[in-house]
Design a protein around this motif. Sequence first.
Motif, PDB file in Angstrom:
ATOM      1  N   LYS A 124       0.835  -1.207   0.000  1.00  0.00           N
ATOM      2  CA  LYS A 124       0.000   0.000   0.000  1.00  0.00           C
ATOM      3  C   LYS A 124       0.865   1.251   0.000  1.00  0.00           C
ATOM      4  CE  LYS A 124      -4.116  -1.808   2.333  1.00  0.00           C
ATOM      5  NZ  LYS A 124      -4.923  -1.760   3.572  1.00  0.00           N
ATOM      6  N   HIS A 125       1.909   1.237   0.828  1.00  0.00           N
ATOM      7  CA  HIS A 125       2.813   2.380   0.901  1.00  0.00           C
ATOM      8  C   HIS A 125       3.532   2.590  -0.436  1.00  0.00           C
ATOM      9  CE1 HIS A 125       5.403   5.269   2.986  1.00  0.00           C
ATOM     10  NE2 HIS A 125       6.394   4.771   2.261  1.00  0.00           N
ATOM     11  N   VAL A 126       4.008   1.496  -1.041  1.00  0.00           N
ATOM     12  CA  VAL A 126       4.714   1.598  -2.327  1.00  0.00           C
ATOM     13  C   VAL A 126       3.779   2.119  -3.414  1.00  0.00           C
ATOM     14  CG1 VAL A 126       5.806   0.246  -4.157  1.00  0.00           C
ATOM     15  CG2 VAL A 126       6.435  -0.145  -1.774  1.00  0.00           C
ATOM     16  N   LEU A 127       2.548   1.611  -3.438  1.00  0.00           N
ATOM     17  CA  LEU A 127       1.594   2.066  -4.454  1.00  0.00           C
ATOM     18  C   LEU A 127       1.300   3.562  -4.311  1.00  0.00           C
ATOM     19  CD1 LEU A 127      -0.908  -0.919  -4.593  1.00  0.00           C
ATOM     20  CD2 LEU A 127       0.540  -0.094  -6.443  1.00  0.00           C
ATOM     21  N   LYS A 128       1.220   4.025  -3.088  1.00  0.00           N
ATOM     22  CA  LYS A 128       1.008   5.452  -2.863  1.00  0.00           C
ATOM     23  C   LYS A 128       2.181   6.265  -3.423  1.00  0.00           C
ATOM     24  CE  LYS A 128       0.320   8.768   0.895  1.00  0.00           C
ATOM     25  NZ  LYS A 128       0.271   8.939   2.376  1.00  0.00           N
ATOM     26  N   ASP A 129       3.403   5.808  -3.153  1.00  0.00           N
ATOM     27  CA  ASP A 129       4.593   6.499  -3.679  1.00  0.00           C
ATOM     28  C   ASP A 129       4.651   6.421  -5.203  1.00  0.00           C
ATOM     29  OD1 ASP A 129       5.402   7.188  -1.142  1.00  0.00           O
ATOM     30  OD2 ASP A 129       6.697   5.445  -0.892  1.00  0.00           O
ATOM     31  N   LEU A 130       4.253   5.265  -5.751  1.00  0.00           N
ATOM     32  CA  LEU A 130       4.277   5.108  -7.208  1.00  0.00           C
ATOM     33  C   LEU A 130       3.293   6.057  -7.886  1.00  0.00           C
ATOM     34  CD1 LEU A 130       4.579   1.231  -7.639  1.00  0.00           C
ATOM     35  CD2 LEU A 130       6.248   2.950  -8.345  1.00  0.00           C
ATOM     36  N   LYS A 131       2.117   6.201  -7.303  1.00  0.00           N
ATOM     37  CA  LYS A 131       1.134   7.116  -7.886  1.00  0.00           C
ATOM     38  C   LYS A 131       1.669   8.554  -7.909  1.00  0.00           C
ATOM     39  CE  LYS A 131      -2.874   4.322  -6.581  1.00  0.00           C
ATOM     40  NZ  LYS A 131      -4.028   4.196  -5.661  1.00  0.00           N
ATOM     41  N   THR A 132       2.332   8.928  -6.801  1.00  0.00           N
ATOM     42  CA  THR A 132       2.935  10.271  -6.748  1.00  0.00           C
ATOM     43  C   THR A 132       4.007  10.420  -7.812  1.00  0.00           C
ATOM     44  OG1 THR A 132       2.511  10.369  -4.364  1.00  0.00           O
ATOM     45  CG2 THR A 132       4.127  11.903  -5.254  1.00  0.00           C
ATOM     46  N   ALA A 133       4.867   9.404  -7.952  1.00  0.00           N
ATOM     47  CA  ALA A 133       5.963   9.466  -8.932  1.00  0.00           C
ATOM     48  C   ALA A 133       5.420   9.519 -10.357  1.00  0.00           C
ATOM     49  CB  ALA A 133       6.879   8.257  -8.758  1.00  0.00           C
ATOM     50  N   ILE A 134       4.385   8.730 -10.648  1.00  0.00           N
ATOM     51  CA  ILE A 134       3.809   8.710 -11.992  1.00  0.00           C
ATOM     52  C   ILE A 134       3.170  10.051 -12.324  1.00  0.00           C
ATOM     53  CG2 ILE A 134       1.936   7.697 -13.345  1.00  0.00           C
ATOM     54  CD1 ILE A 134       2.596   5.001 -12.012  1.00  0.00           C
ATOM     55  N   THR A 135       2.468  10.617 -11.336  1.00  0.00           N
ATOM     56  CA  THR A 135       1.841  11.929 -11.550  1.00  0.00           C
ATOM     57  C   THR A 135       2.896  12.998 -11.795  1.00  0.00           C
ATOM     58  OG1 THR A 135       0.007  11.271 -10.131  1.00  0.00           O
ATOM     59  CG2 THR A 135       0.272  13.618 -10.551  1.00  0.00           C
ATOM     60  N   THR A 136       3.944  12.973 -10.983  1.00  0.00           N
ATOM     61  CA  THR A 136       5.007  13.990 -11.102  1.00  0.00           C
ATOM     62  C   THR A 136       5.734  13.873 -12.441  1.00  0.00           C
ATOM     63  OG1 THR A 136       5.311  13.933  -8.704  1.00  0.00           O
ATOM     64  CG2 THR A 136       7.071  14.915 -10.010  1.00  0.00           C
ATOM     65  N   SER A 137       6.019  12.638 -12.833  1.00  0.00           N
ATOM     66  CA  SER A 137       6.783  12.415 -14.065  1.00  0.00           C
ATOM     67  C   SER A 137       5.907  12.370 -15.308  1.00  0.00           C
ATOM     68  CB  SER A 137       7.562  11.099 -13.956  1.00  0.00           C
ATOM     69  OG  SER A 137       8.369  11.091 -12.807  1.00  0.00           O
ATOM     70  N   ASP A 138       4.583  12.421 -15.112  1.00  0.00           N
ATOM     71  CA  ASP A 138       3.636  12.368 -16.224  1.00  0.00           C
ATOM     72  C   ASP A 138       3.874  11.132 -17.084  1.00  0.00           C
ATOM     73  OD1 ASP A 138       1.502  13.229 -17.682  1.00  0.00           O
ATOM     74  OD2 ASP A 138       2.677  14.517 -19.018  1.00  0.00           O
ATOM     75  N   LEU A 139       4.015   9.961 -16.363  1.00  0.00           N
ATOM     76  CA  LEU A 139       4.250   8.705 -17.072  1.00  0.00           C
ATOM     77  C   LEU A 139       2.927   8.086 -17.503  1.00  0.00           C
ATOM     78  CD1 LEU A 139       6.964   6.992 -14.839  1.00  0.00           C
ATOM     79  CD2 LEU A 139       7.286   7.915 -17.131  1.00  0.00           C
ATOM     80  N   ASP A 140       2.971   7.350 -18.569  1.00  0.00           N
ATOM     81  CA  ASP A 140       1.806   6.606 -19.031  1.00  0.00           C
ATOM     82  C   ASP A 140       2.094   5.124 -18.841  1.00  0.00           C
ATOM     83  OD1 ASP A 140      -0.522   5.779 -20.145  1.00  0.00           O
ATOM     84  OD2 ASP A 140       0.091   6.119 -22.231  1.00  0.00           O
ATOM     85  N   THR A 141       1.862   4.635 -17.629  1.00  0.00           N
ATOM     86  CA  THR A 141       2.139   3.232 -17.305  1.00  0.00           C
ATOM     87  C   THR A 141       1.040   2.693 -16.418  1.00  0.00           C
ATOM     88  OG1 THR A 141       3.815   1.709 -16.432  1.00  0.00           O
ATOM     89  CG2 THR A 141       3.482   3.753 -15.238  1.00  0.00           C
ATOM     90  N   GLN A 142       0.842   1.384 -16.475  1.00  0.00           N
ATOM     91  CA  GLN A 142      -0.232   0.740 -15.731  1.00  0.00           C
ATOM     92  C   GLN A 142       0.302   0.199 -14.408  1.00  0.00           C
ATOM     93  OE1 GLN A 142      -3.459   0.620 -16.750  1.00  0.00           O
ATOM     94  NE2 GLN A 142      -4.005  -0.282 -14.786  1.00  0.00           N
ATOM     95  N   LEU A 143      -0.293   0.630 -13.292  1.00  0.00           N
ATOM     96  CA  LEU A 143       0.103   0.154 -11.964  1.00  0.00           C
ATOM     97  C   LEU A 143      -0.532  -1.197 -11.666  1.00  0.00           C
ATOM     98  CD1 LEU A 143      -0.085   3.217  -9.544  1.00  0.00           C
ATOM     99  CD2 LEU A 143       1.884   1.745  -9.896  1.00  0.00           C
ATOM    100  N   TYR A 144       0.098  -1.975 -10.808  1.00  0.00           N
ATOM    101  CA  TYR A 144      -0.597  -3.122 -10.213  1.00  0.00           C
ATOM    102  C   TYR A 144      -1.469  -2.606  -9.076  1.00  0.00           C
ATOM    103  CZ  TYR A 144       2.867  -3.011  -6.401  1.00  0.00           C
ATOM    104  OH  TYR A 144       3.646  -2.646  -5.329  1.00  0.00           O
ATOM    105  N   ASP A 145      -2.393  -3.432  -8.583  1.00  0.00           N
ATOM    106  CA  ASP A 145      -3.273  -2.972  -7.510  1.00  0.00           C
ATOM    107  C   ASP A 145      -3.292  -3.990  -6.375  1.00  0.00           C
ATOM    108  OD1 ASP A 145      -4.826  -5.061  -8.428  1.00  0.00           O
ATOM    109  OD2 ASP A 145      -6.187  -3.787  -9.571  1.00  0.00           O
ATOM    110  N   MET A 146      -3.976  -3.625  -5.300  1.00  0.00           N
ATOM    111  CA  MET A 146      -4.002  -4.483  -4.105  1.00  0.00           C
ATOM    112  C   MET A 146      -4.750  -5.787  -4.362  1.00  0.00           C
ATOM    113  SD  MET A 146      -2.132  -3.047  -2.020  1.00  0.00           S
ATOM    114  CE  MET A 146      -2.383  -4.328  -0.813  1.00  0.00           C
TER     115      MET A 146
END
Length: 843
Positions: free
Chosen positions: A302-324
């Motif tokens: 959960k913590h990693v996914l939260k950080d990943l969402k922030t990183a993707i938003t900041t970097s404006d990446l177009d990638t698919q996250l895994y989920d819980m």
Amino acid sequence: SGLLMSIIRTLAASEDDHQRELEKERLEEAFTENDEKLDVLVSENYEELAVTIKQFGKIGDRISQSRQRIRKVKESLQQCKSLLYCRQDEMRKLWVEGVEHKKVLFLLDQIERVKEAPQKIEFYLSKKHYLHATELLIQTLSALEKELVPVEALNDVRNELISKKLAIHDTFISELHRQIYVNSVNAGMATKPDKQVAKIRNAAKLERRNSGEEDGRIDDDPLNLMTVLVESLSRLHRIPDMIEATKVKMDRHINMIVTHATVEVTDLAFDDENKDVDNPKRLLQLLNSLFKKFYCIVAAHKHVLKDLKTAITTSDLDTQLYDMEEIWAKIQSVLQNLLNDYLDADNAAVTSQLSGLSFTESAISMNTYLREQRAQKRTHSVEGKVCKANPRNITLIFGPLKKFIGKIEDEQDYPDGKMCALHEYITDYVQDIFIRQIQYELKKDFDSAMKVTDPLKVLADLATQQSLGNFKSLLHSAVVADKCLWDLYDLTCSLDSYHDHFLTMACSLMQEYKEMSIQSYRGVTQPESEDQQIVSASWVRQSEVTEVLTAMDNWKAVYSGRSTQQQLKPAQIKAVDVNFIKEAQFLMDRMEGYALAKNSLIEDTTDLKAIASLHESLEWMTGRLGTFVTSIQKYAPPDTLSMLKKLAQDYKNMSEICLLCLHIEMRLHCFYHLVPMFLNNSYDIRGLDSMEHDFQITKLKKDISSAEENLSVSLNEKKYRYVFEGLGHQMAAILMWGAKHIKRISPSGVKKMCRNVFALQQLLTNLTMSREPHLDMARQFYEMMYLMPDDLQAQVVEQGVRYSEEDYVEALNLLHRSKPGSGNENAQHARVQRLKGIVQEQT
């Protein structure tokens, strides 16, 4: 200046000189007045004014000097400009050289930093300063790809850093996974100070020592490190690689968690004094440990996914996250494989999917690896498992599993009615495999106990009976049925979600045992021949018989705290005698004109023992079933409780039928042997050869002794006494009833009859430990046959009435038949009437 302009405008606008003169005078007055005021102010502030004028003078002088210096500087600058203009080319050359020297110094500084970069990067990595290492690597490579491209001497460094850049993201991903699956788990488990966690904590410390990461030299906060690692990967533009690697290796890491937890439990099992290899509690211990670890892993993701969402938003990446949902799905899949193995769902040992995994891929130390290998060798007897595979393992782990499943469904916000994969697996396993397995086991145990030649003659072993409360003759089948019943109770409590299934099985089990008990009872009391009927079994099915017998005090005493007859007071003994007399007369009335055949009795006394054992077992089962009903109140629906209560009542009724059957049977044996002694028989004995008691007495003694031998080891004291107490009254009633069927009796015949009574009395005294005084009355009844007819009346007057009017009449009639010369029928009739009058008068 404004006032001056006003005055000028006024003068210019004046029409004549007079007006101008007036204006002039007014101004003069004003000037005069101002001069006066000025003089006053100057006189008042003379000193200050003097100082001010002096300072002003100095300032004026400095300003003049400054102007002169400025003038000189301008002149000098003008000269310099003229001179520089003359040497313009030389100055431009010097400026260019200065710029070049600065650039060289900058490049030399960069080269120095580049040379130190690999070492600094390694230092930062060792300290887990991943962000510093990332920034330094990116900056250094940027410099090498721009300003320092021509520097061929840096090619080795350039190649080294490029290789490091290509590999460092793998290092970061592996470290991120280590934080998720190892350090976060260790940190989470460290809050549980039990024996198992102490071992885990020690292993973690050992691992840190071996990797040089101890004593506060690194940041050991897993959540903070995960955030740093995600940010570092983001700056390396490796977030998509990290997401893909996490998805790919998720299953392996979760399986590794299971392997490590298994080793920890087997380590504890090896150290435990109880080295039983088949201890299901270790599976519970394993699952509890795994659940705690999985909760830590889920929190880390959960913590990693939260950080990943922030990183993707900041970097404006177009990638698919895994989920819980994917995390929970992997955890459930691993647990299903584990449970499938330990629950023997496929009825075979399943090869562990974890055996080929590399321990080093999870960054565990060599010492930990060797420790786990040793633990696996020590537990080789269970093939690396914490316990043997067994479907019944589900009973111990169902509660924690249910709780864990509830946590999953809450986390995933499942709607009502929808189940997670693990929930569906457990449901299918319990309903399709486990319940069928239980049904098979119960049927196997039940059939082995019931499907024998004589189920009523197979008793539980002595140790079992003693452990159950020192019962005398519990049937093996009853003990097995009870074991099955309480096994179902344990299953009801353990797998409370499926209590309906097990309680339905309990109802079926008790119904089946009831039917088998009835069948077994009928096998003894209802012979196959249609013309054969066991009278006692027939009578207990008649309500007019059972109502009378169960209303008697001796029956009520069986289920009360009444003392034995030896401990009763005289008044109580008299009441008991009245009860026995009443019962004996009831049976005499039913047997009037009833001829008993040999095959209408239970001839084999071992069958009596079987009925007694069935009675004791059914009564015991009644109590056990009542306790069972009380214990399942919170689980069972009303209709199930009602059915079980009815079954308990049926058991009670059946047990009472068995006891009544024994009670009646012993009395029918008395009728069978004693009645033929009197029918068409004469006791007009003239010699001494026939003075021994009748052969029917011998047979009756043999029957009763054999019955007593079997029943004494089968019935408890109260029921034993219920069967045998009162037999003397029944025998006495039959003996006195027989007087009207004896043709004649001589004094020798009276002696023989007294010997008959004495033999019976001796027999019953040995059984009941009482003298059986009612047989004394039977003997004394026949001793009246020594008298003459008229003497009988005198004895009644002298001793009082001891028998019924009918008994006295039959005694007098027998005296008339036995004493020649006693008179004709008229004399006999007259004596009878007098005797009746005396009896009525005495009573």
